[in-house]
Motif scaffolding. Structure first.
Motif, PDB file in Angstrom:
ATOM      1  N   ARG A  76      82.011  24.540  70.760  1.00  0.00           N
ATOM      2  CA  ARG A  76      81.973  25.057  69.383  1.00  0.00           C
ATOM      3  C   ARG A  76      82.795  24.141  68.480  1.00  0.00           C
ATOM      4  NH1 ARG A  76      80.224  30.096  68.428  1.00  0.00           N
ATOM      5  NH2 ARG A  76      80.448  30.959  66.328  1.00  0.00           N
ATOM      6  N   ALA A  77      82.276  23.891  67.290  1.00  0.00           N
ATOM      7  CA  ALA A  77      82.957  23.024  66.336  1.00  0.00           C
ATOM      8  C   ALA A  77      82.892  23.646  64.946  1.00  0.00           C
ATOM      9  CB  ALA A  77      82.327  21.636  66.319  1.00  0.00           C
ATOM     10  N   ALA A  78      83.930  23.391  64.163  1.00  0.00           N
ATOM     11  CA  ALA A  78      83.964  23.838  62.769  1.00  0.00           C
ATOM     12  C   ALA A  78      83.783  22.624  61.867  1.00  0.00           C
ATOM     13  CB  ALA A  78      85.288  24.533  62.458  1.00  0.00           C
ATOM     14  N   LEU A 107      76.076  17.317  66.379  1.00  0.00           N
ATOM     15  CA  LEU A 107      76.853  18.270  67.174  1.00  0.00           C
ATOM     16  C   LEU A 107      75.938  19.212  67.950  1.00  0.00           C
ATOM     17  CD1 LEU A 107      79.667  19.166  64.591  1.00  0.00           C
ATOM     18  CD2 LEU A 107      79.869  17.707  66.614  1.00  0.00           C
ATOM     19  N   ALA A 108      74.854  19.637  67.311  1.00  0.00           N
ATOM     20  CA  ALA A 108      73.899  20.503  68.004  1.00  0.00           C
ATOM     21  C   ALA A 108      73.257  19.765  69.168  1.00  0.00           C
ATOM     22  CB  ALA A 108      72.833  20.998  67.031  1.00  0.00           C
ATOM     23  N   GLY A 109      73.003  18.470  68.989  1.00  0.00           N
ATOM     24  CA  GLY A 109      72.448  17.684  70.078  1.00  0.00           C
ATOM     25  C   GLY A 109      73.403  17.537  71.250  1.00  0.00           C
ATOM     26  N   GLU A 110      74.703  17.680  70.970  1.00  0.00           N
ATOM     27  CA  GLU A 110      75.708  17.643  72.031  1.00  0.00           C
ATOM     28  C   GLU A 110      75.936  19.013  72.658  1.00  0.00           C
ATOM     29  OE1 GLU A 110      79.123  16.065  70.118  1.00  0.00           O
ATOM     30  OE2 GLU A 110      78.270  14.051  69.838  1.00  0.00           O
ATOM     31  N   GLY A 111      75.143  19.988  72.233  1.00  0.00           N
ATOM     32  CA  GLY A 111      75.248  21.329  72.800  1.00  0.00           C
ATOM     33  C   GLY A 111      76.364  22.170  72.208  1.00  0.00           C
ATOM     34  N   LYS A 112      76.773  21.882  70.975  1.00  0.00           N
ATOM     35  CA  LYS A 112      77.868  22.610  70.345  1.00  0.00           C
ATOM     36  C   LYS A 112      77.343  23.503  69.229  1.00  0.00           C
ATOM     37  CE  LYS A 112      80.885  18.621  71.148  1.00  0.00           C
ATOM     38  NZ  LYS A 112      81.584  17.492  70.507  1.00  0.00           N
ATOM     39  N   ALA A 160      91.302  29.129  63.688  1.00  0.00           N
ATOM     40  CA  ALA A 160      90.134  28.954  64.548  1.00  0.00           C
ATOM     41  C   ALA A 160      90.417  27.985  65.689  1.00  0.00           C
ATOM     42  CB  ALA A 160      88.948  28.472  63.724  1.00  0.00           C
ATOM     43  N   ILE A 161      91.148  26.893  65.409  1.00  0.00           N
ATOM     44  CA  ILE A 161      91.408  25.899  66.455  1.00  0.00           C
ATOM     45  C   ILE A 161      92.412  26.421  67.470  1.00  0.00           C
ATOM     46  CG2 ILE A 161      93.324  24.686  65.347  1.00  0.00           C
ATOM     47  CD1 ILE A 161      90.418  23.011  67.224  1.00  0.00           C
ATOM     48  N   GLN A 162      93.230  27.384  67.088  1.00  0.00           N
ATOM     49  CA  GLN A 162      94.234  27.929  68.000  1.00  0.00           C
ATOM     50  C   GLN A 162      93.670  29.041  68.890  1.00  0.00           C
ATOM     51  OE1 GLN A 162      97.316  28.956  65.161  1.00  0.00           O
ATOM     52  NE2 GLN A 162      98.509  27.139  65.699  1.00  0.00           N
ATOM     53  N   LYS A 163      92.492  29.571  68.525  1.00  0.00           N
ATOM     54  CA  LYS A 163      91.879  30.625  69.326  1.00  0.00           C
ATOM     55  C   LYS A 163      91.047  30.033  70.454  1.00  0.00           C
ATOM     56  CE  LYS A 163      91.270  34.275  65.831  1.00  0.00           C
ATOM     57  NZ  LYS A 163      90.237  35.068  65.113  1.00  0.00           N
ATOM     58  N   GLU A 164      90.811  30.841  71.467  1.00  0.00           N
ATOM     59  CA  GLU A 164      89.861  30.482  72.509  1.00  0.00           C
ATOM     60  C   GLU A 164      88.448  30.642  71.951  1.00  0.00           C
ATOM     61  OE1 GLU A 164      90.543  29.231  75.404  1.00  0.00           O
ATOM     62  OE2 GLU A 164      92.726  29.436  75.234  1.00  0.00           O
ATOM     63  N   THR A 165      87.520  29.826  72.445  1.00  0.00           N
ATOM     64  CA  THR A 165      86.145  29.899  71.941  1.00  0.00           C
ATOM     65  C   THR A 165      85.511  31.265  72.229  1.00  0.00           C
ATOM     66  OG1 THR A 165      85.407  28.856  74.006  1.00  0.00           O
ATOM     67  CG2 THR A 165      85.729  27.426  72.101  1.00  0.00           C
ATOM     68  N   ALA A 166      85.931  31.900  73.310  1.00  0.00           N
ATOM     69  CA  ALA A 166      85.397  33.225  73.626  1.00  0.00           C
ATOM     70  C   ALA A 166      85.824  34.260  72.606  1.00  0.00           C
ATOM     71  CB  ALA A 166      85.842  33.650  75.026  1.00  0.00           C
ATOM     72  N   GLU A 167      86.918  33.981  71.891  1.00  0.00           N
ATOM     73  CA  GLU A 167      87.436  34.909  70.887  1.00  0.00           C
ATOM     74  C   GLU A 167      87.036  34.493  69.468  1.00  0.00           C
ATOM     75  OE1 GLU A 167      91.595  34.905  71.503  1.00  0.00           O
ATOM     76  OE2 GLU A 167      91.517  35.820  73.499  1.00  0.00           O
ATOM     77  N   GLY A 168      86.100  33.582  69.358  1.00  0.00           N
ATOM     78  CA  GLY A 168      85.662  33.127  68.045  1.00  0.00           C
ATOM     79  C   GLY A 168      86.324  31.850  67.586  1.00  0.00           C
ATOM     80  N   VAL A 170      87.311  27.570  67.938  1.00  0.00           N
ATOM     81  CA  VAL A 170      86.531  26.329  68.010  1.00  0.00           C
ATOM     82  C   VAL A 170      87.314  25.288  68.797  1.00  0.00           C
ATOM     83  CG1 VAL A 170      85.326  26.772  65.838  1.00  0.00           C
ATOM     84  CG2 VAL A 170      87.462  25.476  65.817  1.00  0.00           C
ATOM     85  N   ASP A 171      86.592  24.291  69.287  1.00  0.00           N
ATOM     86  CA  ASP A 171      87.213  23.210  70.054  1.00  0.00           C
ATOM     87  C   ASP A 171      87.488  21.985  69.184  1.00  0.00           C
ATOM     88  OD1 ASP A 171      87.040  24.551  72.632  1.00  0.00           O
ATOM     89  OD2 ASP A 171      84.882  24.231  72.481  1.00  0.00           O
TER      90      ASP A 171
END
Length: 305
Positions: A76-78, A107-112, A160-168, A170-171
């Protein structure tokens, strides 16, 4: 005055009024570019030194932190898109939107999955018309941003960057803005803010002949990075907003100058057409007078016989 001539006169008056407006807007944009350039130059040293400090902390410790640590499998990316609040700036906003669309496809092509954040009414209108989801947006300050605006924008991105992706969360954090190169050149670019590419910063420092400073961390490297994270994101966003503002003014000045020049050319063309119409009217009037005089002379000669 004939009907055709009146049409030309009215069009000349309308174009002249438009030319005055575009000329005034050109002068206003030109005066604001200088101020925007000064703000960009003033913000650069702070952003540069802050980046070097973060790099030094990260390379001098083994701390894992969202500021510098790459996710093993980012999903996931913002993306923060910076556009303008107002139009009449040529292709300024559309170029930034196109760059964001290209980044989104990559980014979508990278599966994000991509979460979109937008600055400026033009970007909001573009996504709203296409009914695309926008996480948050900010408007009303694109031509003269303040540091407080950058802080407001940075807050949800840092969260967002400090949260886990499962919690909404982003990486990755990306920003798309228009880089100010010169009065005639402004380029829409996309840049990854987080995680910070340490190798790229180190290579840039080596190219410039700089040596990364050495620091002692108190109380720990993790705490230092926690303190630097919001400052780093805010400074990067603020610098991008300033460059975008300078680019917007430059683009608007160029667009208004082109509009003013085109209005001047149109006025000349309409003036020639109006003169031709006036000459045709005069010729017609002369022909009618001569014809009337000739008819009167013939009538008088016929009555004398």
């Amino acid at each position: 005055m004939g009907a055709q001539l009146r049409v030309y006169k009215r069009r000349i008056q309308a174009v002249t009024a438009t030319k005055k407006i575009t000329k005034a807007m050109e002068m206003i944009a030109a005066s604001r570019i200088v101020k925007a350039q000064r703000k960009v130059a003033a913000s650069m040293p702070y952003a540069t030194e802050l980046t070097r400090a973060v790099t030094a902390v990260a390379t001098g410790s083994n701390a894992k932190h969202p500021l510098t640590t790459e996710a093993e499998a980012p999903t996931r990316a913002a993306v923060l898109l910076v556009t303008s609040d107002r139009g009449l700036a040529g292709g300024y906003s559309s170029n930034a939107i196109k760059a964001a669309e290209r980044l989104r496809e990559r980014l979508a092509g990278e599966g994000k999955e991509v979460d979109t954040y937008i600055v400026g009414r033009k970007g909001v209108a573009y996504y709203g018309f296409r009914e695309r989801k926008v996480e948050e947006f900010w408007t009303g300050f694109t031509d003269n941003p303040a540091y407080s605006d950058a802080k407001r924008i940075a807050a949800p991105l840092i969260e967002a960057i400090q949260k886990e992706t499962a919690e909404g969360g982003v990486d990755e954090l990306h920003i798309v803005f228009t880089e100010f190169v010169s009065m005639m050149t402004q380029n829409a670019v996309d840049d990854r803010m987080l995680p910070l590419s340490l190798d790229a910063v180190a290579q840039e420092s080596t190219r410039k002949g700089e040596i990364l400073p050495l620091f002692e961390f108190e109380p720990s490297a993790e705490d230092v990075l926690d303190a630097l994270l919001p400052r780093y994101v805010e400074s990067r966003i603020y610098n991008a907003l300033l460059q975008a503002a300078a680019s917007e003014h430059a683009a608007r000045r160029r667009a208004m100058k082109s509009a003013t020049d085109n209005a001047g050319d149109l006025i000349k063309s309409l003036s020639r057409l109006a003169n031709a119409a006036r000459q045709a009217e005069i010729t017609q009037e002369i022909s009618e007078i001569v014809g009337g005089a000739s008819a009167l002379a013939d009538a008088t000669a016929g009555s004398d016989k």
